[in-house]
Design an enzyme around this catalytic site. Sequence first.
Site, PDB file in Angstrom:
ATOM      1  CD  GLU A 164      -5.559  -3.412  -4.599  1.00 32.61           C
ATOM      2  OE1 GLU A 164      -5.097  -2.439  -3.958  1.00 32.61           O
ATOM      3  OE2 GLU A 164      -4.996  -4.502  -4.659  1.00 32.61           O
ATOM      4  CG  HIS A 212      -5.570  -2.121  -0.365  1.00 31.54           C
ATOM      5  ND1 HIS A 212      -4.785  -1.653  -1.403  1.00 31.54           N
ATOM      6  CD2 HIS A 212      -5.057  -1.567   0.770  1.00 31.54           C
ATOM      7  CE1 HIS A 212      -3.858  -0.860  -0.928  1.00 31.54           C
ATOM      8  NE2 HIS A 212      -3.988  -0.794   0.387  1.00 31.54           N
ATOM      9  CB  SER A 261      -0.959  -0.052   1.194  1.00 28.79           C
ATOM     10  OG  SER A 261      -1.961   0.921   1.090  1.00 28.79           O
TER      11      SER A 261
END
Length: 290
Positions: A237, A267, A143
């Site tokens: 995502e 995600h 991320s």
Amino acid sequence: MSLQMRALEVALRLAFKPRMATAERARKRLAAPKGSTEPPARLMARHDVRTRDVDGFPVHSVLPRGRTPQRAVLYVHGGSYVSAIAPQHWALIGALADAGVRVEVPHYGLAPQHTHRDAYPFVTEVHRQLLDHADDVTIAGDSAGGGLALGLAQTLSDAGLPQPERIVPLSPWLDLTLSHPDLPAVEVHDPWLSCAGLHVAAEAWAGGDDPTQPRLSPGNGQLAGLAPIDVYVGTHEICLPDARVLIERATAAGVLGHAEVCAGAVHVYPLTPTPEGRAAARQIVRRIAG
């Protein structure tokens, strides 16, 4: 999509999506106390865990007990640049250590108290020190941490440091402006992240600097000359459109190592307790540990 992934989607949409669904909620999350950086007791019982301070920030070294491996990973955790390391990060870190890999975990300063201007010197110095202990180093992250990991790799030559053996971004946040035209259509399917909240986090992390610069949006940075890049992303995502661009650009630059675009996955799916997540995590460990 497995039943477990479907169930996880429902849980995320109910419990986590609201946390950053609006700018107001995102600002409240920014102002909230940050979580702990301490490793879980189970990890410390299995491995040799060492803690040190680098430039005022904590760093954990997680090693297989009784061994001094020459293969290592610098792992940069995610959390929208506003949240501390989470249990799912430690699970992957533990799996890498189980496979005989040293894992260096830098706890960079979080927004709004800190910005990218604090993070880059810190993670660069952690990487520099790691080279004294390992011959084979991978830079990985998920991320926001995946974006910072790629940004770090793009700046190593400026610091007089060599490229790692591999770069492994999981669902990387590559563009702080969230301006890809496909994002609105993809956001509908994301049970976790919302552009409204991420814009607030991005503004805090940029600290007044141009958010399109590669240190903030590494999807805009130079890829030629980088180490092989392994990209993992799900189709449900927000990070999907920019990850696809990264895969295309890395292929054109001759640096794509491996790409997994997992249908129906959320995600950072390699960190999830689902069949898709466990399979991806095993693959990541195999590719890094050799």
